[in-house]
Motif scaffolding. Structure first.
Motif, PDB file in Angstrom:
ATOM      1  N   ASP A   1       0.813  -1.223   0.000  1.00 23.21           N
ATOM      2  CA  ASP A   1       0.000   0.000   0.000  1.00 23.21           C
ATOM      3  C   ASP A   1       0.843   1.269   0.000  1.00 23.21           C
ATOM      4  O   ASP A   1       0.296   2.370  -0.065  1.00 23.21           O
ATOM      5  CB  ASP A   1      -0.924   0.021   1.226  1.00 23.21           C
TER       6      ASP A   1
ATOM      7  N   THR B   1      -4.960   4.947  -0.766  1.00 23.66           N
ATOM      8  CA  THR B   1      -5.739   5.681  -1.762  1.00 23.66           C
ATOM      9  C   THR B   1      -5.415   7.174  -1.782  1.00 23.66           C
ATOM     10  O   THR B   1      -6.142   7.962  -2.392  1.00 23.66           O
ATOM     11  CB  THR B   1      -7.240   5.486  -1.481  1.00 23.66           C
TER      12      THR B   1
ATOM     13  N   GLU C   1      -8.257  10.297  -0.191  1.00 24.92           N
ATOM     14  CA  GLU C   1      -9.524   9.552  -0.170  1.00 24.92           C
ATOM     15  C   GLU C   1      -9.417   8.631   1.029  1.00 24.92           C
ATOM     16  O   GLU C   1      -8.825   7.548   0.964  1.00 24.92           O
ATOM     17  CB  GLU C   1      -9.703   8.758  -1.455  1.00 24.92           C
TER      18      GLU C   1
END
Length: 290
Positions: A61, A73, A88
């Motif tokens: 990630d 994100t 986000e």
């Protein structure tokens, strides 16, 4: 902060999240990979409501390059001379979403960094002390605004609580400059005071010591020591964050003979390392395992 003073946003990209109880637990058991404990902390302040997002991620990630940082994100990326932040995220402790884009346009860049401890393990770098921001918030409620911005970086080779008992920090921007004060108390009992002026023309220089004044204590009893021109008093506009070990405040005051608006933070690392605070921290954050 927006030009009208009613809106604000703080975004912190954390590689090896210094305030993560999960990272602290991993370090207690041996060497820990900081890339396994990364977060993009987003705090929104508005006229009607605020929002807070703090999600820890790791592994696949997290991606880094010379000009960008991607955490889940959300991302930070230099595009030519503009720092573009897209987020986000999900809020905590109550479920919700925050999303938006912030474009930061530096007016002056600073190329120097400062060592803030006696062992050279902790450094602070004021990347863009004076900047303008274009803010487009889509969630929790659509709003757009522009205002003064500030970008800096802290990095170190040991946990913050090992090097310091706490600090008081502020940045205030006048028509011509940003004044930063960084008053830290080291774990060995010594103090370090940085007081620096960063001009819109790119010049930076230390300034004569300012006078210590105090804002009211927070509801959690945090002291807020502020430095301003001698013979003047700061004005508290709003307490933005009030926690057992950290306070963020919006204020105004006089600096080098000029009225300035800015942000102050007070941090107690003695409070942070207590069992009670470490127990409470997971309720203000989320964790997404790789």
């Amino acid at each position: 902060m927006s030009d009208d003073g009613h809106n604000g946003v703080t975004i912190i990209g954390l590689v090896g999240s210094v305030f993560s109880p999960f990272y602290a637990d991993a370090r207690a058991r041996g060497p820990a990979d900081p890339l396994a404990h990364c977060s993009l902390n987003v705090a929104l302040y508005g006229r009607r409501r605020d929002a807070w997002a703090f999600t820890e991620r790791g592994g696949a990630d997290v991606r880094r390059s010379r000009s960008s940082l991607v955490i889940g994100t959300s991302s930070m990326e230099w595009q030519d001379e503009t720092l573009v932040v897209r987020f986000e995220e999900k809020t905590a402790p109550l479920p919700g979403r925050v999303s938006g884009t912030v474009r930061i346009h530096p007016i002056a860049l600073a190329e120097q960094s400062f060592v803030i401890d006696t062992q050279g393990r902790h450094r602070w770098a004021p990347v863009a002390p004076i900047a303008r921001a274009e803010v487009d918030i889509r969630r929790p409620e659509g709003t757009r605004w522009t205002g003064l911005a500030y970008v800096d970086s802290n990095f170190g080779d040991e946990p913050l609580e090992d090097g310091f008992t706490g600090w008081s920090w502020s940045r205030a921007t006048t028509r011509r400059r940003t004044v930063v004060t960084y008053d830290s108390v080291r774990r060995d009992g010594t103090r370090d005071l940085i007081q620096h002026s960063f001009g819109a023309d790119g010049r930076s220089e230390p300034i004569e010591p300012l006078a210590v004044a105090r804002l009211p204590r927070t509801l959690w009893g945090m002291e807020r020591s502020v430095r301003v021109d001698p013979g003047t008093s700061p004005k508290l506009a709003r307490t933005l964050e009030d926690t057992p070990f950290y306070a963020r405040s919006q204020l105004s005051g006089q600096y080098l003979g000029e009225e300035a608006h800015g942000v102050h933070e007070a941090l107690s690392l003695d409070r942070f390392r207590t069992r009670l605070v470490q127990f409470m921290l997971p309720y203000r954050m989320r964790r997404v395992l790789p």
